[in-house]
Scaffold this motif. Structure first.
Motif, PDB file in Angstrom:
ATOM      1  N   ILE A 293       0.915  -1.542   0.100  1.00 29.08           N
ATOM      2  CA  ILE A 293       0.321   0.036   0.260  1.00 29.08           C
ATOM      3  C   ILE A 293       0.773   1.528   0.668  1.00 29.08           C
ATOM      4  CG2 ILE A 293      -2.175  -0.912   0.910  1.00 29.08           C
ATOM      5  CD1 ILE A 293       0.229   1.080   3.203  1.00 29.08           C
ATOM      6  N   MET A 294       0.724   2.090  -0.579  1.00 28.52           N
ATOM      7  CA  MET A 294       1.283   3.821  -0.752  1.00 28.52           C
ATOM      8  C   MET A 294       0.821   4.857  -1.408  1.00 28.52           C
ATOM      9  SD  MET A 294       3.815   2.915   1.261  1.00 28.52           S
ATOM     10  CE  MET A 294       4.308   2.124   2.091  1.00 28.52           C
ATOM     11  N   LEU A 295       0.327   5.945  -1.259  1.00 25.02           N
ATOM     12  CA  LEU A 295       0.270   6.621  -2.254  1.00 25.02           C
ATOM     13  C   LEU A 295       1.411   7.508  -2.537  1.00 25.02           C
ATOM     14  CD1 LEU A 295      -2.110   9.284  -3.112  1.00 25.02           C
ATOM     15  CD2 LEU A 295      -0.431  10.685  -1.418  1.00 25.02           C
ATOM     16  N   VAL A 296       0.425   7.627  -4.716  1.00 24.21           N
ATOM     17  CA  VAL A 296       2.304   7.589  -5.369  1.00 24.21           C
ATOM     18  C   VAL A 296       1.880   9.762  -5.688  1.00 24.21           C
ATOM     19  CG1 VAL A 296       2.467   6.917  -7.518  1.00 24.21           C
ATOM     20  CG2 VAL A 296       1.778   4.897  -6.220  1.00 24.21           C
ATOM     21  N   ASN A 297       0.525   9.565  -6.366  1.00 23.43           N
ATOM     22  CA  ASN A 297      -0.001  10.875  -6.837  1.00 23.43           C
ATOM     23  C   ASN A 297      -1.444  11.439  -6.672  1.00 23.43           C
ATOM     24  OD1 ASN A 297       2.152  11.997  -8.251  1.00 23.43           O
ATOM     25  ND2 ASN A 297       1.967   9.681  -9.453  1.00 23.43           N
ATOM     26  N   PHE A 298      -1.239  12.861  -5.925  1.00 26.70           N
ATOM     27  CA  PHE A 298      -2.892  12.878  -5.622  1.00 26.70           C
ATOM     28  C   PHE A 298      -2.910  14.523  -6.989  1.00 26.70           C
ATOM     29  CE2 PHE A 298      -6.100  15.131  -2.895  1.00 26.70           C
ATOM     30  CZ  PHE A 298      -6.763  14.873  -3.467  1.00 26.70           C
ATOM     31  N   THR A 299      -4.190  14.844  -7.475  1.00 26.40           N
ATOM     32  CA  THR A 299      -3.687  16.164  -8.073  1.00 26.40           C
ATOM     33  C   THR A 299      -5.901  16.354  -8.177  1.00 26.40           C
ATOM     34  OG1 THR A 299      -2.263  15.023  -9.923  1.00 26.40           O
ATOM     35  CG2 THR A 299      -4.073  16.739 -10.580  1.00 26.40           C
ATOM     36  N   TYR A 300      -6.066  17.570  -8.091  1.00 20.29           N
ATOM     37  CA  TYR A 300      -7.007  17.876  -7.384  1.00 20.29           C
ATOM     38  C   TYR A 300      -7.269  19.401  -8.187  1.00 20.29           C
ATOM     39  CZ  TYR A 300      -5.614  20.202  -3.217  1.00 20.29           C
ATOM     40  OH  TYR A 300      -4.114  20.794  -2.359  1.00 20.29           O
ATOM     41  N   SER A 301      -8.211  19.850  -8.722  1.00 19.37           N
ATOM     42  CA  SER A 301      -9.102  21.290  -9.347  1.00 19.37           C
ATOM     43  C   SER A 301      -9.414  21.761  -9.738  1.00 19.37           C
ATOM     44  CB  SER A 301      -8.248  21.274 -10.453  1.00 19.37           C
ATOM     45  OG  SER A 301      -9.130  20.383 -11.861  1.00 19.37           O
ATOM     46  N   ASN A 302     -10.113  22.981  -9.273  1.00 23.40           N
ATOM     47  CA  ASN A 302     -11.431  23.076  -8.741  1.00 23.40           C
ATOM     48  C   ASN A 302     -11.940  23.139  -7.448  1.00 23.40           C
ATOM     49  OD1 ASN A 302     -13.267  25.306  -9.461  1.00 23.40           O
ATOM     50  ND2 ASN A 302     -14.479  24.092 -10.470  1.00 23.40           N
ATOM     51  N   PHE A 303     -10.954  23.230  -6.185  1.00 26.56           N
ATOM     52  CA  PHE A 303     -11.852  22.818  -4.893  1.00 26.56           C
ATOM     53  C   PHE A 303     -11.550  23.953  -4.086  1.00 26.56           C
ATOM     54  CE2 PHE A 303     -11.280  19.936  -1.604  1.00 26.56           C
ATOM     55  CZ  PHE A 303     -13.227  19.719  -0.907  1.00 26.56           C
ATOM     56  N   MET A 304     -12.672  24.512  -3.699  1.00 25.75           N
ATOM     57  CA  MET A 304     -12.152  25.353  -2.692  1.00 25.75           C
ATOM     58  C   MET A 304     -11.367  26.304  -2.517  1.00 25.75           C
ATOM     59  SD  MET A 304     -12.751  22.792   1.118  1.00 25.75           S
ATOM     60  CE  MET A 304     -13.107  23.109   1.958  1.00 25.75           C
ATOM     61  N   ALA A 305     -10.260  26.134  -1.936  1.00 25.31           N
ATOM     62  CA  ALA A 305      -9.234  27.067  -2.646  1.00 25.31           C
ATOM     63  C   ALA A 305      -8.496  27.396  -3.125  1.00 25.31           C
ATOM     64  CB  ALA A 305      -8.745  27.244  -1.373  1.00 25.31           C
ATOM     65  N   TYR A 306      -8.604  26.233  -4.466  1.00 22.78           N
ATOM     66  CA  TYR A 306      -7.988  25.462  -5.293  1.00 22.78           C
ATOM     67  C   TYR A 306      -8.658  25.504  -6.951  1.00 22.78           C
ATOM     68  CZ  TYR A 306      -4.112  23.985  -2.361  1.00 22.78           C
ATOM     69  OH  TYR A 306      -3.248  23.702  -1.551  1.00 22.78           O
ATOM     70  N   LEU A 307      -7.922  26.565  -7.065  1.00 22.88           N
ATOM     71  CA  LEU A 307      -8.757  26.520  -9.400  1.00 22.88           C
ATOM     72  C   LEU A 307      -7.125  26.010 -10.264  1.00 22.88           C
ATOM     73  CD1 LEU A 307     -11.241  27.940  -9.853  1.00 22.88           C
ATOM     74  CD2 LEU A 307      -9.126  30.034 -10.975  1.00 22.88           C
ATOM     75  N   GLN A 308      -6.813  26.250 -10.524  1.00 20.46           N
ATOM     76  CA  GLN A 308      -5.440  25.214 -10.963  1.00 20.46           C
ATOM     77  C   GLN A 308      -5.220  24.213 -10.832  1.00 20.46           C
ATOM     78  OE1 GLN A 308      -5.549  26.510 -14.202  1.00 20.46           O
ATOM     79  NE2 GLN A 308      -6.810  28.426 -13.303  1.00 20.46           N
ATOM     80  N   PRO A 309      -5.061  23.331 -11.065  1.00 22.06           N
ATOM     81  CA  PRO A 309      -4.928  21.741 -10.207  1.00 22.06           C
ATOM     82  C   PRO A 309      -3.473  22.099  -9.383  1.00 22.06           C
ATOM     83  CG  PRO A 309      -4.701  21.904 -12.928  1.00 22.06           C
ATOM     84  CD  PRO A 309      -4.824  23.313 -12.500  1.00 22.06           C
ATOM     85  N   ALA A 310      -3.861  21.265  -8.469  1.00 21.63           N
ATOM     86  CA  ALA A 310      -2.716  21.030  -7.508  1.00 21.63           C
ATOM     87  C   ALA A 310      -1.657  19.578  -7.519  1.00 21.63           C
ATOM     88  CB  ALA A 310      -3.186  21.154  -6.200  1.00 21.63           C
ATOM     89  N   GLU A 311      -1.118  19.814  -8.007  1.00 22.35           N
ATOM     90  CA  GLU A 311      -0.193  18.378  -7.961  1.00 22.35           C
ATOM     91  C   GLU A 311       0.849  17.712  -7.106  1.00 22.35           C
ATOM     92  OE1 GLU A 311       1.386  17.896 -12.092  1.00 22.35           O
ATOM     93  OE2 GLU A 311      -0.010  18.845 -13.241  1.00 22.35           O
ATOM     94  N   PHE A 312       0.068  16.834  -6.745  1.00 18.48           N
ATOM     95  CA  PHE A 312       1.027  16.425  -4.836  1.00 18.48           C
ATOM     96  C   PHE A 312       1.825  15.114  -5.641  1.00 18.48           C
ATOM     97  CE2 PHE A 312       1.125  14.030  -1.104  1.00 18.48           C
ATOM     98  CZ  PHE A 312       2.493  15.066   0.234  1.00 18.48           C
ATOM     99  N   SER A 313       2.909  14.891  -4.781  1.00 17.67           N
ATOM    100  CA  SER A 313       3.637  13.090  -5.041  1.00 17.67           C
ATOM    101  C   SER A 313       4.333  13.415  -4.011  1.00 17.67           C
ATOM    102  CB  SER A 313       4.520  13.586  -6.887  1.00 17.67           C
ATOM    103  OG  SER A 313       5.298  12.495  -7.106  1.00 17.67           O
TER     104      SER A 313
END
Length: 438
Positions: free
Chosen positions: A6-26
């Protein structure tokens, strides 16, 4: 670790609450030398490794907690199938009218899976599950409401014709307010159930989110079975608690919990139930009976007498620390922990010790773990505690849009530089703007 489960590799989200442009976490490691022994393999990848720890810094209202909320929102969507609670970016017309997108890739049972969902006004506009092991994209399903649902070649190859027809029709006719992944699990759609259950299980069992205001003690069977370990950890942390003890309550169980809940508990497979109004009391099944036990923290008075204090009466710091301790002590679980304000109510040295012990568990290959947390505590930002690619910074711009950036992005900050000094100098943003005076 023989197998990365088990592990997280990447998480991306956009247009959510304080974020409009894609936030890319790795959590994919960069080419830095520090703490290499704690890096973990990615199935099918020869050189790429995963980080065990990441810290997210930033000023107040800069988007740190929104990262946690975004992960929590996606988990809620997967587990419940409900999409109408998602908040878009409210400071722009583009956000109010645009799609919210989530995309998460993770390791489960030696596979790398990617789940993606797009939402508009509470309706699903696209949803997909993909096997991306060895960087080869093998579609499990790709659903666009109103169009024929695409099912991957591997599913077609290993499914009976009637199962495949049912799965395709289900994905093609499902209302746009319903989540296909959740529906597959509820209806046990045979053709897609096995890969879908891997994804569902990761969100349900592996992902553990601890919010900033959480003080609920992590009472459970692990605490019962490892009471001495938890007692020692609290004593070593200089909380004043000498040990923990469980005492059986001589009371009528029906006086503690409503009859319908007690009846449901008796019929369930659960072995214990935490009472919601008193997080230091457990109902435990004992043969054919249910008993109530209460956890106390023990102190010694100046006279040498033992003083017993219910855990619910303990300080915020002690309760918070006890809530976090399963990360270190619950040896039966492998989790991805996402913690908002890890340092909340904790002394810097105690938080630092928790991080060091967490990394040590990974280095010693004792468990499969990741820790991702937000924090304000710049005293933790030390080269011997973090790699450069384990630190992220959030910042809010003049358009009220939050941005998430890895410290590894800043090429002028060498890994051997003092990380805290670079951050406080404002070389990577993420600091509050203090332009006024009182």
């Amino acid at each position: 670790m023989e197998k990365l489960s088990i592990m997280l590799v990447n998480f991306t989200y956009s247009n959510f609450m304080a974020y409009l442009q894609p936030a890319e976490f790795s959590m994919v490691a960069g080419q830095f030398k520090a703490h290499r022994e704690s890096l973990m393999n990615i199935p099918g990848e020869r050189y790429a490794k995963l980080l065990p720890i990441s810290a997210i810094y930033g000023g107040n209202a800069s988007g740190k907690s929104t990262f946690v909320h975004a992960v929590k929102a996606l988990r809620h969507i997967v587990l419940t199938g409900k999409t109408d609670h998602v908040e878009t970016h409210l400071f722009s017309a583009e956000g109010k009218a645009g799609e919210t997108r989530f995309c998460c890739s993770f390791v489960v049972d030696s596979k790398v899976m990617e789940y993606e969902i797009h939402l508009l006004g509470g309706k699903v506009t696209q949803e997909s599950l993909t096997d991306i092991t060895r960087s080869r994209r093998k579609i499990i399903f790709n659903r666009i409401p109103g169009e024929e649902c695409e099912v991957g070649d591997q599913i077609v190859l290993h499914s009976h014709a009637d199962e495949l027809t049912y799965a395709t029709k289900m994905g093609s006719t499902l209302p746009d307010r319903e989540v296909f992944l959740t529906t597959i699990m509820k209806l046990q759609v045979d053709a897609l159930f096995a890969p879908a259950s891997l994804c569902y299980r990761w969100f349900n069992e592996t992902l553990c989110i601890i919010e900033a205001d959480s003080r609920r003690v992590g009472l459970g069977l692990d605490l019962l079975s490892q009471l001495s370990g938890y007692s020692s950890a609290l004593a070593d942390a200089d909380t004043g608690v000498e040990r923990l003890e469980f005492h059986r309550l001589q009371t009528n169980i029906e006086d503690l919990v409503p009859k319908p809940i007690l009846s449901s508990f008796r019929k369930s497979d659960d072995q214990y139930l935490i009472l919601p109004d008193d997080h230091s009391t457990l109902l435990v099944k004992e043969k054919d009976d249910v008993v109530a036990i209460k956890c106390y923290s023990a102190y010694s008075s100046p006279d040498g007498d033992s003083i017993m204090l219910p855990l619910a009466k303990e300080s915020d710091g002690t309760r918070r620390y006890l809530h976090l301790l399963p990360m270190l002590l619950d040896k039966q679980r492998n989790n991805v922990y996402i913690v908002d304000e890890l340092d909340r109510s904790l002394h810097t040295l105690l938080t630092k010790s928790l991080i060091q012990n967490f990394r040590k568990i990974v280095e010693n290959k004792e468990r499969h773990l990741q820790l991702i947390f937000t924090t304000h505590d710049v005293a933790l930002m030390e080269n011997n505690l973090f790699r450069k690619d384990e630190i992220w910074v959030t910042e809010r711009d003049e358009l009220h849009q939050a941005h998430l950036v890895s410290m590894a992005h800043y090429k002028d900050i060498r890994p051997d530089n003092q990380l805290r000094k670079s951050y406080l100098e404002g070389r990577m943003g993420g600091l509050p703007n203090m332009e006024y005076s009182i």
